[in-house]
Design an enzyme around this catalytic site. Structure first.
Site, short mmCIF file in Angstrom:
data_model
loop_
_atom_site.label_atom_id
_atom_site.label_comp_id
_atom_site.label_asym_id
_atom_site.label_seq_id
_atom_site.Cartn_x
_atom_site.Cartn_y
_atom_site.Cartn_z
CE LYS A 1 -1.69 1.57 4.03
NZ LYS A 1 -1.48 2.96 4.45
CG ASN A 2 2.30 2.72 3.54
OD1 ASN A 2 1.15 3.07 3.27
ND2 ASN A 2 2.71 2.50 4.78
CB CYS B 1 -4.23 11.39 11.57
SG CYS B 1 -2.98 10.24 11.92
NE ARG C 1 0.83 10.27 10.19
CZ ARG C 1 0.32 9.38 9.35
NH1 ARG C 1 -0.89 8.93 9.54
NH2 ARG C 1 1.03 8.93 8.33
CG ASP D 1 3.34 1.34 9.39
OD1 ASP D 1 2.96 2.20 10.20
OD2 ASP D 1 3.55 1.61 8.18
NE ARG E 1 -7.10 4.07 5.65
CZ ARG E 1 -6.18 4.53 6.49
NH1 ARG E 1 -6.44 4.60 7.77
NH2 ARG E 1 -5.00 4.93 6.06
C1 EPZ Z 1 4.46 6.83 6.37
O1 EPZ Z 1 3.75 7.92 6.98
C2 EPZ Z 1 3.48 5.71 6.24
N1 EPZ Z 1 2.35 6.11 5.40
C3 EPZ Z 1 3.01 5.29 7.62
O2 EPZ Z 1 2.18 4.15 7.46
C4 EPZ Z 1 4.22 4.90 8.47
O3 EPZ Z 1 3.78 4.61 9.77
C5 EPZ Z 1 5.23 6.05 8.50
O4 EPZ Z 1 5.57 6.44 7.14
C6 EPZ Z 1 6.51 5.71 9.23
O5 EPZ Z 1 7.12 4.62 8.64
C7 EPZ Z 1 2.43 6.00 4.09
O6 EPZ Z 1 3.44 5.65 3.53
C8 EPZ Z 1 1.21 6.32 3.30
P1 EPZ Z 1 6.69 10.18 8.34
P2 EPZ Z 1 4.35 9.36 6.93
O7 EPZ Z 1 6.64 11.39 7.51
O8 EPZ Z 1 5.13 9.48 5.68
C9 EPZ Z 1 6.99 13.49 11.78
C10 EPZ Z 1 0.22 2.85 7.84
O9 EPZ Z 1 -0.40 2.33 8.80
N2 EPZ Z 1 6.82 14.54 10.74
O10 EPZ Z 1 7.88 9.29 8.16
O11 EPZ Z 1 3.27 10.32 7.18
C11 EPZ Z 1 5.72 12.68 11.97
O12 EPZ Z 1 4.79 13.33 12.78
C12 EPZ Z 1 0.86 4.19 7.99
O13 EPZ Z 1 0.33 2.32 6.72
C13 EPZ Z 1 6.99 15.85 11.10
O14 EPZ Z 1 7.26 16.19 12.27
O15 EPZ Z 1 5.36 9.33 8.17
C14 EPZ Z 1 6.28 11.42 12.59
O16 EPZ Z 1 6.49 11.63 13.96
C15 EPZ Z 1 0.45 5.03 9.08
N3 EPZ Z 1 6.82 16.82 10.14
C16 EPZ Z 1 7.64 11.28 11.90
O17 EPZ Z 1 7.96 12.57 11.37
C17 EPZ Z 1 6.54 16.50 8.85
O18 EPZ Z 1 6.40 17.41 8.02
C18 EPZ Z 1 7.67 10.28 10.76
O19 EPZ Z 1 6.60 10.59 9.85
C19 EPZ Z 1 6.39 15.14 8.49
C20 EPZ Z 1 6.54 14.17 9.46
#
Ligand code: EPZ
Length: 429
Positions: free
Chosen positions: A22-23, A126, A131, A316, A408
Site C-alpha cells: 500500500k505505502n 489523525c 502528524r 507499522d 484500507r
Molecule cells: C508513512 O507515513 C506511512 N504512510 C506510515 O504508514 C508509516 O507509519 C510512516 O511512514 C513511518 O514509517 C504512508 O506511507 C502512506 P513520516 P508518513 O513522515 O510518511 C513526523 C500505515 O499504517 N513529521 O515518516 O506520514 C511525523 O509526525 C501508515 O500504513 C513531522 O514532524 O510518516 C512522525 O512523527 C500510518 N513533520 C515522523 O515525522 C513532517 O512534516 C515520521 O513521519 C512530516 C513528518
C-alpha cells in the site's frame, strides 16, 4: 458497517500470498501526475485507500484504467492500473478528499513541479498523532516554491518552475522524502536530500521515477541525489511486496502456532521484524518463494523492542508485536519512537484480558496464558489488525468492529487467514 467475527484457537497452516505494498502504491500513483504520458503500475493491491486515491486523482483530471489478470499471472496477482495525467484540469486538492487520506496531501509535489502551482488542503489531525507537514513544506520552499496558508489550504506557487536545492531533513520522514524526491525530479539543477528516509517504499518510488526518465541516485541511503530533468515520460513498474502485510501474518502465525509460507515476501524488507520473531521463539526460513514462518510447540519469549526508521523495527508492526507479546512467558517492553500517540490498541487489547501498562512512549506487556475473545474496535489500520491477531489466539469469540480500517490496508484479510485454517468471517451489515 461490516464486522469481522473470529473464533480463536486454530493454528495457521498453509500459504499466504503477499500483496503489493500500500505505502508504495500510493506514492507511485501520485508520481503519475509528473508526466503527461501513461504510467502503468502492476501488482497494485485492491484496497480502500487505493480506490480513494483513484477518486482524488480523478478530481485532477487523471484517467485511470484498471486491467484484469494477464495470462501467466499468479492467481492472486494485484490489479494493473494504467494512469494517464495527460491533462491536469484542476490543481486544487479539496479538504473533503485530503482529510480522508493523509497521503493524498503528497499530490502537492507533482502539481507544483509540473504545473508550477498547487492548492492542497492541510490534512488535519489523525488517530496516530499530530502528524504535521512542516517538513514537506520546508522541502518545497527549499526548491523555490512560494508557500502560504489560506483558508486551511497550502497554496504553493513557483511561476518559473522549481530549482534544485540542498534539503536536509532534521528528522527522518517518509512523507518528506517522497515529496522532496518527486518535486526535485522536475526542478532545474541538482538537489541533494540528506537524512532521507531509507524505507523500501522510497526506493521503489525512486526506481519508478528513474524508469520515467528521472535521474536519481542514492535512494535507500540517507543521501539521495536528484538531477532535475525537463520532462518525464511513461513507464511500467511493478509495486514491491508489502513488508508490513508479510510481518503482520508472520506475527499471526507466531501467535497461533502452525506453519505458513508467505509467498512473494522479501526477507530483506523486514529483517528487523524477522529477528524479533526469532528471538520470541518463532522459526523463520527463507526460500525461493518467500519466507516460511512457524512456531511449533515452543512457548513465546518476551522481547524488548523500540520502533525506528528503516532498517529498524517498523512502527507499522508495533501494534501487532504488542498483541503477540500479550501471551509471552514474561514481561516485554515496546517503545514507540515514531508517532507520539500510537497506542490506541492498548485499551482494546485489555478487553482480551491483556496486561499492558503505559509510561509515556513505552509499553510494558506482562504475558498471560490465554486471551479471551471480546467485542473490540480500533481507530487505525495497524491497531485494528493487532486485534485480529489477538482474536485468532483468544479463547472464544471476538467481534472486530469498524472493519473499514482493515479494508484500507489489508487485501482479502479474512480469505487469506481462513485459507490457513482460521475461523474468521465478515459480517456484512
Ligand atoms: C508513512 O507515513 C506511512 N504512510 C506510515 O504508514 C508509516 O507509519 C510512516 O511512514 C513511518 O514509517 C504512508 O506511507 C502512506 P513520516 P508518513 O513522515 O510518511 C513526523 C500505515 O499504517 N513529521 O515518516 O506520514 C511525523 O509526525 C501508515 O500504513 C513531522 O514532524 O510518516 C512522525 O512523527 C500510518 N513533520 C515522523 O515525522 C513532517 O512534516 C515520521 O513521519 C512530516 C513528518
Amino acid at each position: 458497517m461490516d464486522r469481522i467475527r473470529i473464533v480463536g484457537g486454530n493454528k495457521l497452516n498453509g500459504t499466504i500470498s503477499i500483496s503489493g505494498a500500500k505505502n508504495a502504491a500510493l506514492p507511485l500513483m501520485i508520481a503519475a501526475l509528473l508526466t503527461e504520458e501513461t504510467l502503468i503500475l502492476d501488482n497494485v493491491p485492491r484496497l480502500a485507500d487505493v480506490a480513494q486515491l483513484q477518486r482524488i486523482l480523478g478530481n485532477h483530471g487523471v484517467d485511470i484504467m484498471s486491467a484484469g489478470k494477464r495470462s501467466g499471472d499468479r492467481e492472486y496477482q494485484g490489479q494493473t492500473l494504467h494512469i494517464s495525467a495527460a491533462d491536469i484540469i484542476d490543481t486544487t486538492a479539496p479538504y473533503e478528499l485530503v482529510s480522508r487520506m493523509r497521503a493524498s496531501f503528497w499530490v502537492i509535489a507533482p502539481l507544483i513541479a509540473r504545473m508550477h502551482e498547487a492548492r492542497v488542503s492541510l490534512p488535519g489531525g489523525c488517530a496516530i498523532g499530530t502528524r504535521p507537514v512542516d517538513l514537506l513544506i520546508m522541502a518545497l520552499e527549499k526548491l523555490g516554491a512560494d508557500i502560504s496558508i489560506d483558508g486551511g489550504y497550502v497554496v504553493a506557487k513557483a511561476p518559473g518552475g522549481l530549482r534544485g536545492a540542498d534539503i536536509a531533513f532534521p528528522k527522518v520522514t517518509v512523507s518528506g522524502t517522497h515529496v522532496a524526491l518527486m518535486a526535485a525530479t522536475l526542478a532545474k539543477g541538482t538537489s541533494v536530500i540528506t537524512n532521507a528516509a531509507c524505507e523500501p517504499e522510497v526506493t521503489d518510488v525512486a526506481d519508478c521515477l528513474n524508469k520515467m526518465g528521472g535521474r536519481i541516485t542514492g535512494a535507500g541511503t540517507p543521501c539521495i541525489i536528484v538531477e532535475g530533468v525537463d520532462r518525464l515520460h511513461g513507464a511500467r513498474h511493478t509495486v514491491l511486496p508489502d513488508r508490513i502485510e508479510a510481518g503482520t501474518y508472520a506475527m499471526a502465525v507466531a501467535m497461533t502456532g502452525g506453519e505458513v509460507q508467505l509467498s512473494g515476501a522479501r526477507p530483506e524488507l523486514l529483517q528487523s521484524a524477522l529477528d524479533v520473531l526469532c528471538e520470541a521463539g518463532a522459526t523463520v526460513s527463507v526460500n525461493n518463494d518467500g519466507i516460511r514462518i512457524g512456531r511449533n510447540g515452543a512457548g513465546l519469549r518476551p522481547v524488548k523492542v523500540a520502533t525506528a526508521p528503516f532498517p529498524g523495527f517498523p512502527t507499522d508492526l508495533q501494534a501487532q508485536l504488542m498483541a503477540l507479546m500479550t501471551c509471552a512467558d514474561g514481561a516485554s517492553v515496546i517503545t514507540e519512537t515514531i508517532f507520539e500517540n500510537r497506542f490506541m490498541h492498548v485499551q482494546e487489547l485489555a478487553r482480551f484480558g491483556a496486561r499492558i501498562s503505559l509510561d509515556g512512549e513505552t509499553a510494558t506487556i506482562r504475558g498471560i496464558d490465554r486471551l479471551r475473545g471480546a467485542p473490540v474496535m480500533a481507530t487505525d489500520l495497524r491497531a485494528s489488525v493487532s486485534l485480529v491477531i489477538a482474536g485468532l489466539a483468544a479463547e472464544g469469540e471476538t467481534m472486530v468492529n469498524r472493519v473499514y480500517h482493515l479494508d484500507r490496508g489489508f487485501e482479502r484479510l479474512e480469505e487469506k487467514l481462513s485459507a490457513c485454517g482460521a475461523s474468521i468471517e465478515r459480517i456484512r451489515d
